[in-house]
Design an enzyme around this catalytic site. Structure first.
Site, PDB file in Angstrom:
ATOM      1  N   ALA A   1       0.844  -1.191   0.000  1.00  0.00           N
ATOM      2  CA  ALA A   1       0.000   0.000   0.000  1.00  0.00           C
ATOM      3  C   ALA A   1       0.877   1.237   0.000  1.00  0.00           C
ATOM      4  O   ALA A   1       2.081   1.152   0.260  1.00  0.00           O
ATOM      5  CB  ALA A   1      -0.917   0.001   1.225  1.00  0.00           C
ATOM      6  N   LYS A   2       0.259   2.381  -0.282  1.00  0.00           N
ATOM      7  CA  LYS A   2       1.053   3.598  -0.388  1.00  0.00           C
ATOM      8  C   LYS A   2       1.658   4.009   0.950  1.00  0.00           C
ATOM      9  O   LYS A   2       2.702   4.634   0.989  1.00  0.00           O
ATOM     10  CB  LYS A   2       0.226   4.714  -0.990  1.00  0.00           C
ATOM     11  CG  LYS A   2       0.151   4.545  -2.519  1.00  0.00           C
ATOM     12  CD  LYS A   2      -0.308   5.775  -3.220  1.00  0.00           C
ATOM     13  CE  LYS A   2      -1.751   6.038  -2.866  1.00  0.00           C
ATOM     14  NZ  LYS A   2      -2.648   4.940  -3.297  1.00  0.00           N
TER      15      LYS A   2
END
Ligand SMILES: [Zn+2]
Length: 290
Positions: A234-235
């Protein structure tokens, strides 16, 4: 027409795992002589500017596509028409359950955990009229199978659960499962390459495709990118977008190609020798630099 596709949600920037899946979708489509389409899945969670940055990143990576990207938000009539068709076939019913009610309902013995237990399937007209005064209804599919089988180029024959899944949410938004099936059929997409976290939803979608009179696509569920703790990348995991990696002096295309054991400095060069049989089958753990 015969096509593959990449279908990002414009909820933020693409990370290296998303870009890796996009490259694989492009390679599979081009290798098989298919068109490659981009579909923007913007029914939900849209962040201003994200779509443009996503398309720019795909171009920077060297990917091209046919035609202009289509937007799900401009296709609501198609989703309505599909639901109307299913309704005419007696395949749609209203569901008034909250998320909590579904979680707390006893699971029927032949249903997998998390499957909708069918609470609203057989409400009487009077019961429905009463419940309509309490909350807006979602629409569910009246499924007549408990499982369905799909063919996947990497996973082989895969059988998975089908329940009375949602077609339109209580807030009126078409459900993901409905929209992708309608779009793929309407766009001539007969090859779906995407992350293997979506493999369990493929039987539902393929079953729905048959109810709508179309042939399910060939599926290719490719290994997902994971973070250092083994969860989906995920970011928030650090420097994971193309821009962030470039700022750290990293060539994202080379990084992705290396992770897949591919040789070539561009998608076209990789395509010349691309052989799916040599791809790694395990998920890819990516630890951001820094
Ligand atoms: Zn219900």
């Amino acid at each position: 027409m015969s096509a593959g596709r990449y279908a990002p949600s414009p909820s933020g920037d693409l990370h290296v795992g998303n870009l890796r899946t996009a490259l694989l979708a492009w390679l599979w489509a081009r290798r098989s002589g298919r068109e490659f389409l981009i579909r923007v899945e913007d029914l939900d969670r849209v962040r201003p500017g994200a779509e443009q940055r996503q398309l720019d990143d795909l171009r920077t990576l060297g990917l091209d596509w046919d035609g202009v990207p289509v937007h799900q938000s401009g296709r609501l009539d198609l989703y309505d028409a599909a639901i109307a068709r299913l309704d005419r076939d007696g395949r749609v019913y209203e569901c008034f359950c909250t998320r909590r009610e579904i979680l707390e309902a006893p699971t029927a013995p032949h249903h997998p955990p998390g499957a909708y237990p069918g609470t609203c399937r057989d409400l009487t007209d009077a019961e429905r009229a009463q419940r309509r005064t309490e909350r807006p209804a979602a629409l569910r599919l009246r499924a007549d199978v408990a499982t369905f089988t799909v063919e996947d180029e990497l996973h082989g024959t895969y059988e998975g659960a089908v329940d009375d899944f949602v077609l339109r949410r209580g807030d009126g938004v078409p459900a993901y499962n409905l929209a992708v099936v309608v779009d793929d059929a309407e766009q001539g997409v007969d090859q779906v390459v995407r992350g293997d976290d979506l493999l369990p939803s493929a039987p539902r979608q393929a079953y729905l495709a048959t109810l709508l009179g179309t042939r399910p696509p060939v599926y290719v569920h490719v290994p997902l990118a994971l973070n250092a703790s083994g969860r989906r990348l995920a970011k928030r995991d650090g420097a994971v977008t193309l821009g962030e990696l470039r700022a750290d002096g990293i060539d994202t295309f080379a990084l992705i190609a290396d992770s897949l054991g591919l040789t070539g400095a561009t998608p076209q060069e990789v395509l010349a020798t691309f052989d799916p049989a040599t791809l790694p089958t395990e998920r890819w753990v990516f630890v951001p630099p820094g």
